[in-house]
Scaffold this active site. Structure first.
Site, PDB file in Angstrom:
ATOM      1  N   HIS A  22      45.240  62.886 101.681  1.00  0.00           N
ATOM      2  CA  HIS A  22      43.918  62.993 102.638  1.00  0.00           C
ATOM      3  C   HIS A  22      43.001  64.193 102.366  1.00  0.00           C
ATOM      4  CE1 HIS A  22      47.149  61.621 105.830  1.00  0.00           C
ATOM      5  NE2 HIS A  22      46.216  60.624 105.721  1.00  0.00           N
ATOM      6  N   LYS A  46      52.194  55.459 117.143  1.00  0.00           N
ATOM      7  CA  LYS A  46      53.382  55.933 116.688  1.00  0.00           C
ATOM      8  C   LYS A  46      53.842  57.081 117.508  1.00  0.00           C
ATOM      9  CE  LYS A  46      50.837  54.990 112.665  1.00  0.00           C
ATOM     10  NZ  LYS A  46      49.839  55.352 111.681  1.00  0.00           N
ATOM     11  N   ARG A  95      44.499  53.360  98.659  1.00  0.00           N
ATOM     12  CA  ARG A  95      45.588  54.026  97.699  1.00  0.00           C
ATOM     13  C   ARG A  95      45.941  52.950  96.618  1.00  0.00           C
ATOM     14  NH1 ARG A  95      49.424  56.357 101.938  1.00  0.00           N
ATOM     15  NH2 ARG A  95      48.929  54.217 102.684  1.00  0.00           N
ATOM     16  N   SER A 133      51.823  60.409 104.722  1.00  0.00           N
ATOM     17  CA  SER A 133      52.873  61.336 105.383  1.00  0.00           C
ATOM     18  C   SER A 133      53.797  60.478 106.012  1.00  0.00           C
ATOM     19  CB  SER A 133      51.764  61.252 107.114  1.00  0.00           C
ATOM     20  OG  SER A 133      50.408  61.491 106.837  1.00  0.00           O
TER      21      SER A 133
END
Ligand code: PNS
Length: 167
Positions: A22, A46, A95, A133
């Site tokens: 990030h 979440k 990514r 994460s």
């Protein structure tokens, strides 16, 4: 000179917690745009490890050397946050190929909600391209060397969560 050129981007995410990937993206964006607004999503489905306030505080610490970065939180739709923070475009990181399908769906959904909502994708450095994460938390949970995936203030904060039995 056109005055609708992209000056401000909104970089939204859960940031639970902010990772080296990030931060890599935020630093790159700060070199390209006048203002980079990092938007911490409050209403994520979440069950976050860090509270919204903790996620904001960690991002603020990590971005303290970046004068054109600002950290905010947002509730509700991203397209509404875009208007509220007067951003010209959404910034997201890509990514790997596997990110693409979800990101395309989100970008097109946002554009269908707000015609002028453009999404810009940037790639982190390959060393950070596998970092997430979720995986950093998983490595930490099982006593692995997670410190290589997250910035120093996050390492300390995650150690505290481990000590508190929350991770
Ligand atoms: O870091 P994440 O979890 O991939 O971030 C996802 C996020 C927070 C950017 C996305 O879920 C979002 O924009 N949520 C706000 C609600 C919204 O606008 N949903 C409709 C578009 S998918």
């Amino acid at each position: 000179m056109k005055d609708n050129l992209i000056k401000t981007v909104l970089y939204p995410g859960s940031f639970d917690p902010v990772t080296n990937g990030h931060l890599d993206l935020i630093e790159r964006a700060c070199r390209l745009f006048d203002r980079v607004i990092v938007g911490v999503a409050v209403n994520i489905d979440k069950n976050p490890l860090f509270t919204t306030e903790e996620r904001i505080a960690l991002l603020e610490k990590c971005c303290s050397g970046l004068p054109n970065a600002r950290v905010v939180s947002f509730n509700g739709l991203l397209v509404d946050a875009l208007t509220r923070f007067q951003a010209n475009a959404v910034l997201r990181g890509l990514r790997a190929f596997s990110d693409f399908e979800y990101e395309l769906q989100m970008a097109l959904m946002n554009r269908s909600l707000k015609e002028e909502c453009e999404t810009i994708f940037m790639m982190p450095t390959p060393q950070n391209s596998f970092v997430s994460s979720r995986m950093a938390k998983e490595v930490a949970r099982f006593n692995g060397d997670f410190a290589q995936y997250v910035p120093a203030p996050v390492v300390m904060a995650m150690k505290k969560k481990i000590e508190a039995g929350m991770l």
